[in-house]
Write an enzyme that holds these catalytic residues in place. Structure first.
Site, PDB file in Angstrom:
ATOM      1  N   HIS A   1       0.999   4.120   7.401  1.00 52.59           N
ATOM      2  CA  HIS A   1       0.872   4.793   6.049  1.00 52.59           C
ATOM      3  C   HIS A   1       1.616   5.901   5.987  1.00 52.59           C
ATOM      4  O   HIS A   1       1.391   7.072   6.843  1.00 52.59           O
ATOM      5  CB  HIS A   1      -0.571   4.850   5.164  1.00 52.59           C
TER       6      HIS A   1
ATOM      7  N   SER B   1       0.883  -1.250   0.137  1.00 52.05           N
ATOM      8  CA  SER B   1       0.067  -0.020  -0.095  1.00 52.05           C
ATOM      9  C   SER B   1       0.798   1.419   0.035  1.00 52.05           C
ATOM     10  O   SER B   1       0.372   2.203  -0.665  1.00 52.05           O
ATOM     11  CB  SER B   1      -0.985   0.015   1.372  1.00 52.05           C
TER      12      SER B   1
ATOM     13  N   ASP C   1      -2.832   6.637  11.053  1.00 52.03           N
ATOM     14  CA  ASP C   1      -2.769   4.907  11.197  1.00 52.03           C
ATOM     15  C   ASP C   1      -1.537   4.468  11.738  1.00 52.03           C
ATOM     16  O   ASP C   1      -1.288   3.348  11.885  1.00 52.03           O
ATOM     17  CB  ASP C   1      -3.452   4.142   9.967  1.00 52.03           C
TER      18      ASP C   1
END
Ligand SMILES: *[C@@H]1O[C@H](CO)[C@@H](O)[C@H](O)[C@H]1NC(C)=O
Ligand SMILES: *[C@@H]1O[C@H](CO)[C@@H](O)[C@H](O)[C@H]1NC(C)=O
Length: 300
Positions: free
Chosen positions: A272, A60, A269
């Site tokens: 990321h 990601s 979070d």
């Protein structure tokens, strides 16, 4: 491309249904949805020109997560000589999110590849204002960059082993990228490993799997000295981030460069990279690439 979650026949049936719907009077929401307008982005006038290609792979943090800021920072804006190989393998203008039709199970945001590419374009000595897409290509033509997005969020490194759908898709897309217009693969940009920090076995076997992956890519693409730039993890999903980072640093192969993302700002979070961090990372990757390229033996 989605990792073979949905069987191929299902995908074909869906494609048939979609083309039927598009031929018949389209229901108003379908054509105006952002995904279908992205899918129909016009092919770039530079599509069939030779390009300097970059394979974008990993999870990601390569694809990017989080809502893009408005207005977009300048290094995320389109550039006439910056293309992206869409999921349907057409060359289209690159604009974020680059992985929107590749990493389809989450909403993609801003990754490092756009700022990376802008920085590489800036370094190109050829004047860009005189470029004509229809002019015959020559040695003095300004460089055209082709990004080949292949990253998929939440993937562990075993899912990138030869024979696995992600690996095979990355190789097939890279071959398709070279076939349409030609050019050279400048580097693989690899940002992956956060998902390998949860299980001790995954973390401890990371280094061997990474070396295998580099060797297989080089063999299957026929590029024994292919440059691989791997990003040192800035975060992890589990408790073994240090073990994976150590494995990354210890990859013992020529032409594998380590660019450390540790310390770059994370989003809420704690997993990321923030947009600011992705901008910095893109710049760091470009510096690593340009430095490598300028010291590379041109006769190799
Ligand atoms: C990490 O370690 C802590 C403390 O031992 C534990 O509570 C937690 O569940 C672990 N996290 C993972 C993802 O295994
Ligand atoms: C890479 O280096 C070569 C010289 O070896 C140079 O001609 C080329 O412009 C460089 N490419 C980029 C993108 O800097």
């Amino acid at each position: 491309m989605k990792p073979a979650r949905r069987p191929l026949l299902g995908a074909l049936a869906l494609a048939a249904l979609l083309s039927f719907l598009l031929l018949a009077a389209p229901p108003s929401g379908l054509l105006s949805s952002s995904s279908s307008s992205r899918r129909r982005a016009p092919t770039s006038p530079y599509a069939h020109r030779p390009k300097l290609l970059f394979l974008l792979a990993g999870q990601s943090n390569m694809a990017g997560r989080g809502a893009p800021p408005a207005p977009l920072p300048a290094p995320y804006l389109p550039h006439p000589r910056l293309l992206r190989l869409a999921a349907d393998r057409r060359w289209v203008a690159a604009s974020p999110p680059l992985h929107a039709d590749i990493d389809t199970h989450k909403t993609c945001g801003l990754g490092p590849a756009m700022p990376f590419a802008h920085r590489v374009l800036l370094s190109d000595p050829a004047p860009s204002s005189l470029s004509e897409p229809t002019a015959p290509s020559s040695a003095s033509s300004p460089v055209v960059l082709g990004l080949v997005p292949c990253a998929v969020g939440g993937t562990r490194i075993w899912m990138w082993a030869r024979g696995q759908p992600l690996y095979e898709a990355a190789v097939a897309r890279t071959r398709a990228a070279v076939a349409d217009g030609g050019g050279a693969l400048g580097a693989v940009l690899w940002f992956q490993g956060e998902s390998d920090t949860v299980e001790a076995d995954d973390a401890r076997s990371y280094g061997g799997k990474m070396e295998r992956l580099v060797a297989d890519l080089r063999a299957d693409l026929g590029l024994p000295s292919l440059l691989v730039i791997q990003v040192g993890l800035a975060s992890g999903e589990g408790n073994y981030t240090d073990i994976v980072r150590e494995a990354q640093q210890n990859v013992n192969l020529p032409n594998v460069i380590y660019v450390d993302a540790m310390g770059l700002p994370l989003s809420d979070d704690q997993l990321h990279l923030s947009t600011e961090a992705q901008l910095q990372l893109g710049e760091m990757l470009a510096q690593a690439y340009l430095e490598f390229n300028s010291s590379r033996d041109p006769n190799l």
